[in-house]
Design a protein around this motif. Structure first.
Motif, PDB file in Angstrom:
ATOM      1  N   GLN A 163       0.885  -1.351   0.089  1.00  0.00           N
ATOM      2  CA  GLN A 163      -0.176  -0.421   0.216  1.00  0.00           C
ATOM      3  C   GLN A 163       0.807   1.289   0.078  1.00  0.00           C
ATOM      4  N   LEU A 164       1.766   1.731   0.862  1.00  0.00           N
ATOM      5  CA  LEU A 164       2.880   2.330   0.614  1.00  0.00           C
ATOM      6  C   LEU A 164       3.848   2.986  -0.724  1.00  0.00           C
ATOM      7  N   GLU A 165       4.232   1.433  -1.324  1.00  0.00           N
ATOM      8  CA  GLU A 165       5.038   1.759  -2.709  1.00  0.00           C
ATOM      9  C   GLU A 165       3.274   2.247  -3.238  1.00  0.00           C
ATOM     10  N   ALA A 166       2.513   1.765  -3.416  1.00  0.00           N
ATOM     11  CA  ALA A 166       1.452   2.404  -4.639  1.00  0.00           C
ATOM     12  C   ALA A 166       1.122   3.239  -4.437  1.00  0.00           C
ATOM     13  N   ASN A 168       3.875   5.664  -5.598  1.00  0.00           N
ATOM     14  CA  ASN A 168       3.754   5.747  -6.740  1.00  0.00           C
ATOM     15  C   ASN A 168       3.358   6.400  -7.669  1.00  0.00           C
ATOM     16  N   THR A 169       1.783   6.646  -6.674  1.00  0.00           N
ATOM     17  CA  THR A 169       0.284   7.106  -7.563  1.00  0.00           C
ATOM     18  C   THR A 169       0.613   9.013  -7.954  1.00  0.00           C
ATOM     19  N   LEU A 170       1.326   9.498  -6.490  1.00  0.00           N
ATOM     20  CA  LEU A 170       1.653  11.009  -6.920  1.00  0.00           C
ATOM     21  C   LEU A 170       1.935  11.380  -8.008  1.00  0.00           C
ATOM     22  N   PRO A 171       1.549  12.784  -8.135  1.00  0.00           N
ATOM     23  CA  PRO A 171       2.292  12.867  -9.147  1.00  0.00           C
ATOM     24  C   PRO A 171       3.198  13.739  -9.121  1.00  0.00           C
ATOM     25  N   GLU A 217       7.746  13.387  -8.663  1.00  0.00           N
ATOM     26  CA  GLU A 217       9.040  12.286  -8.462  1.00  0.00           C
ATOM     27  C   GLU A 217       9.831  12.717  -7.450  1.00  0.00           C
ATOM     28  N   ILE A 218       9.894  11.505  -6.844  1.00  0.00           N
ATOM     29  CA  ILE A 218      10.428  10.729  -5.185  1.00  0.00           C
ATOM     30  C   ILE A 218      12.179  10.460  -5.130  1.00  0.00           C
ATOM     31  N   THR A 219      12.792  11.100  -4.400  1.00  0.00           N
ATOM     32  CA  THR A 219      14.137  10.212  -4.249  1.00  0.00           C
ATOM     33  C   THR A 219      14.072  10.949  -2.223  1.00  0.00           C
ATOM     34  N   PHE A 220      15.266  10.083  -2.400  1.00  0.00           N
ATOM     35  CA  PHE A 220      15.796   9.828  -0.656  1.00  0.00           C
ATOM     36  C   PHE A 220      16.990   9.418  -0.653  1.00  0.00           C
ATOM     37  N   ILE A 221      17.529  10.346   0.029  1.00  0.00           N
ATOM     38  CA  ILE A 221      18.953   9.702  -0.047  1.00  0.00           C
ATOM     39  C   ILE A 221      19.831  10.159   1.414  1.00  0.00           C
ATOM     40  N   ASP A 222      19.801   9.680   2.357  1.00  0.00           N
ATOM     41  CA  ASP A 222      20.144   9.175   3.852  1.00  0.00           C
ATOM     42  C   ASP A 222      21.366   9.988   4.417  1.00  0.00           C
ATOM     43  N   ASP A 223      21.238   9.408   5.351  1.00  0.00           N
ATOM     44  CA  ASP A 223      22.474  11.069   6.362  1.00  0.00           C
ATOM     45  C   ASP A 223      23.978  10.497   6.337  1.00  0.00           C
ATOM     46  N   ASN A 224      23.853   9.239   5.011  1.00  0.00           N
ATOM     47  CA  ASN A 224      25.182   9.018   4.839  1.00  0.00           C
ATOM     48  C   ASN A 224      25.154   9.439   2.924  1.00  0.00           C
ATOM     49  N   ASN A 225      24.627  10.166   2.545  1.00  0.00           N
ATOM     50  CA  ASN A 225      24.535  10.624   1.071  1.00  0.00           C
ATOM     51  C   ASN A 225      24.395   9.846   0.295  1.00  0.00           C
ATOM     52  N   ILE A 226      23.894   8.796   1.094  1.00  0.00           N
ATOM     53  CA  ILE A 226      23.491   6.859  -0.552  1.00  0.00           C
ATOM     54  C   ILE A 226      21.914   7.399  -0.890  1.00  0.00           C
ATOM     55  N   ASN A 227      21.897   6.885  -2.117  1.00  0.00           N
ATOM     56  CA  ASN A 227      20.494   7.007  -2.540  1.00  0.00           C
ATOM     57  C   ASN A 227      19.659   5.405  -2.196  1.00  0.00           C
ATOM     58  N   ARG A 228      18.910   5.787  -1.302  1.00  0.00           N
ATOM     59  CA  ARG A 228      18.556   4.883  -0.142  1.00  0.00           C
ATOM     60  C   ARG A 228      17.024   4.278  -1.078  1.00  0.00           C
ATOM     61  N   PHE A 229      16.198   5.419  -2.155  1.00  0.00           N
ATOM     62  CA  PHE A 229      15.015   4.963  -2.426  1.00  0.00           C
ATOM     63  C   PHE A 229      14.614   6.144  -4.153  1.00  0.00           C
ATOM     64  N   PHE A 230      13.886   5.582  -4.992  1.00  0.00           N
ATOM     65  CA  PHE A 230      12.921   6.563  -5.748  1.00  0.00           C
ATOM     66  C   PHE A 230      11.953   5.705  -5.902  1.00  0.00           C
ATOM     67  N   ASN A 231      10.966   6.119  -6.400  1.00  0.00           N
ATOM     68  CA  ASN A 231       9.393   6.115  -6.621  1.00  0.00           C
ATOM     69  C   ASN A 231       9.398   5.788  -7.769  1.00  0.00           C
ATOM     70  N   GLU A 232       8.617   4.858  -8.498  1.00  0.00           N
ATOM     71  CA  GLU A 232       8.453   4.356 -10.006  1.00  0.00           C
ATOM     72  C   GLU A 232       7.134   5.587 -10.685  1.00  0.00           C
ATOM     73  N   ALA A 275       6.745   7.004 -15.257  1.00  0.00           N
ATOM     74  CA  ALA A 275       7.021   8.425 -15.463  1.00  0.00           C
ATOM     75  C   ALA A 275       7.991   9.549 -14.908  1.00  0.00           C
ATOM     76  N   LYS A 276       9.367   9.622 -15.979  1.00  0.00           N
ATOM     77  CA  LYS A 276      10.675  10.402 -15.090  1.00  0.00           C
ATOM     78  C   LYS A 276      10.863  11.295 -15.909  1.00  0.00           C
ATOM     79  N   VAL A 277      10.990  12.723 -15.251  1.00  0.00           N
ATOM     80  CA  VAL A 277      11.695  13.884 -16.509  1.00  0.00           C
ATOM     81  C   VAL A 277      13.121  13.439 -15.815  1.00  0.00           C
TER      82      VAL A 277
END
Length: 503
Positions: free
Chosen positions: A390-393, A396-399, A401-416, A418-420
């Motif tokens: 449910q959280l993932e869906a 992904n429904t929000l219009p 683009e989301i990217t989360f970077i942790d406190d060590n500057n590491i990419n941890r998450f992109f929502n799925e 189409a992306k510009v």
């Protein structure tokens, strides 16, 4: 020393204090309580009354079993004596059938006076509460609120009064008196339910900082403003500014609409009074807005002002004598705490800002207890819980683009989706700086560094891409203790806004 259980405590806290409760509850049907993972996650935010409701287990049975095992029960006790009350459980009766017929006749254009005549003939010996119940049954069956509201004029025909407003007010008072008689006859204890309900509401209204205290304080201010505007009208004075100021009542109505009415309807299935009052709130708010915009302050305008003030005055009466007592009898202490906390999101009404220490302590304790946990795919957070799917869906429904970077500057998450700004899957678990061209990297480093040293909390960047305007915003993500957890980048296509404001 007696063993005490406060029903406001979480199941986790209770079992930590009294481990024997685990077996008692399990024998009653609370199977999950024996699962350590569930107890350590959901158990931290679940109370016995909430758990009983979720499992469909009778709370009186649970309390009786705990008492049988030597526990003293305290806290927000459910009103066992009134369980099974028929107050808001109207059934399909001849009254409902008749009311449906009256609505149909009104809808077909029949004269109001003709319908009133038949109404008086058929309902003259029926308690006002029965009429209210029948009206609520219509609402439950899907009859539009606007249609049920038509019955107000018909209903008022049973009661004496010189004006429509007086008749409706008298009708509502009769409902209260009728409910008083009904509650007294249904109660098996010596406590008068009617008196108890109003005494409880009065006690809450007098509790400094309680939501009913603040609602009542606002109503007292509204009453003074109504009297002031009426006095100014009698003197022929300009009331334009007073009307504009009085429109703060819309905030008061918004709080009821968001915090009170839905709770009554969803958790307690008390929908009739809430629906009708909610509709009236909206009508008063809209009429005040229309009056405030009107430039021609002629006799017709003055009549409209007087009429809407009368409706607002009546609503104050309804809240004090009908709505607030119903809430006082049903809402738990925990629900009042949550209403208090959520009310902070609204603008102040006439500067009224009250602090409720009891609720402040509860909210802080709750925040301290809440720790995000995952159990069998269920993610439990302070604001609720949902499955990972449910959280993932949802993300992904929000219009955006989301990217989360942790406190060590590491990419941890992109929502799925189409992306510009393309984000390859292989970039996950890589340092964020490696994803940006050299000319952009210094800016990204500067933004993240400013988040870490708390000099900034967000950075908006406007840009044009593919002929469209985009807003890229970087936000610092911090925990409840203000510790930096990472950065979230949000990209939003703003073409829709451009078209909206330029069309």
């Amino acid at each position: 020393m007696s063993k005490k259980i406060d029903l406001n405590w979480s199941v986790y806290d209770i079992t930590k204090t009294y481990p024997e409760v685990i077996d008692i509850m399990a024998n009653l049907g609370f199977d999950e309580i024996k699962k350590p993972a569930m107890l350590n996650s959901v158990g931290r935010i679940m109370t016995i009354p909430k758990g009983a409701k979720a499992k469909g287990i009778s709370i009186p049975v649970v309390i009786a079993e705990l008492i049988k095992n030597g526990f003293e029960i305290t806290g927000n006790m459910p009103d066992i004596s009134s369980m099974g009350s028929k107050q808001f459980q109207a059934k399909e009766t001849g009254n409902t059938v008749l009311l449906k017929d009256y609505l149909k006749r009104l809808g077909n254009g029949e004269d109001l006076e003709s319908v009133k005549k038949d109404f008086v003939q058929n309902f003259s010996d029926v308690d006002a509460s029965e009429i209210m119940k029948a009206e609520q049954e219509l609402i439950k069956e899907g009859t539009p609120i606007t249609e049920v509201q038509k019955l107000c004029d018909v209903h008022s025909a049973l009661f004496h009064g010189l004006t429509k407003e007086e008749k409706i007010a008298n009708a509502e008072k009769a409902v209260e008196e009728s409910l008083k008689k009904e509650e007294t006859s249904e109660m098996t204890t010596t406590t008068d339910a009617y008196v108890r309900k109003h005494e409880l509401a009065k006690a809450l209204r007098e509790t400094k900082g309680h939501p009913l205290y603040s609602f009542t304080e606002a109503n007292e201010k509204f009453s003074k403003e109504i009297a002031d505007i009426r006095g100014a009208l009698e003197k022929g004075e300009d009331v334009s500014k007073k009307i504009s100021d009085f429109r703060q009542i819309a905030i008061h109505y918004a709080k009821k609409g968001d915090l009170i009415y839905p709770l009554l309807k969803v958790r307690y299935e008390i929908s009739g009074p809430s629906y009708v009052m909610w509709s009236v709130d909206d009508e008063i708010r809209d009429e005040l807005a229309a009056i405030d915009k009107e430039c021609n302050h002629d006799e017709e305008w003055i009549k409209r002002v007087q009429a809407v003030l009368t409706r607002a005055d009546e609503m104050i009466y309804k809240e004090t004598n009908i709505l607030f007592p119903i809430c006082a009898m049903n809402f738990t202490a925990e629900e009042w705490y949550e209403i208090y906390e959520d009310a902070k999101d609204y603008a102040l009404v006439y500067g009224i800002d009250n602090r409720w220490e009891e609720a402040e302590k509860y909210v802080q304790d709750k925040k301290n207890r809440h720790e995000a946990a995952i159990y069998e795919g269920e993610i439990v957070m302070g604001g609720g819980h949902m499955s990972a799917a449910q959280l993932e869906a949802m993300l992904n429904t929000l219009p955006i683009e989301i990217t989360f970077i942790d406190d060590n500057n590491i990419n941890r998450f992109f929502n799925e989706g189409a992306k510009v700004f393309k984000r390859p899957g292989m970039a996950i678990d890589r340092e964020v700086f490696s994803c940006h061209p050299p000319k952009i990297e210094p800016m990204v480093r500067s933004i993240i560094e400013s988040f870490k040293n708390h000099t900034r909390d967000s950075v908006p960047v406007w840009m044009e891409k593919q002929g469209k305007p985009f807003l890229v915003t970087y936000y610092a993500v911090r925990d409840k203790k203000d510790n930096y957890l990472g950065t979230v980048e949000v990209v939003q296509d703003m073409q829709f806004a451009k078209e909206h404001f330029t069309s």
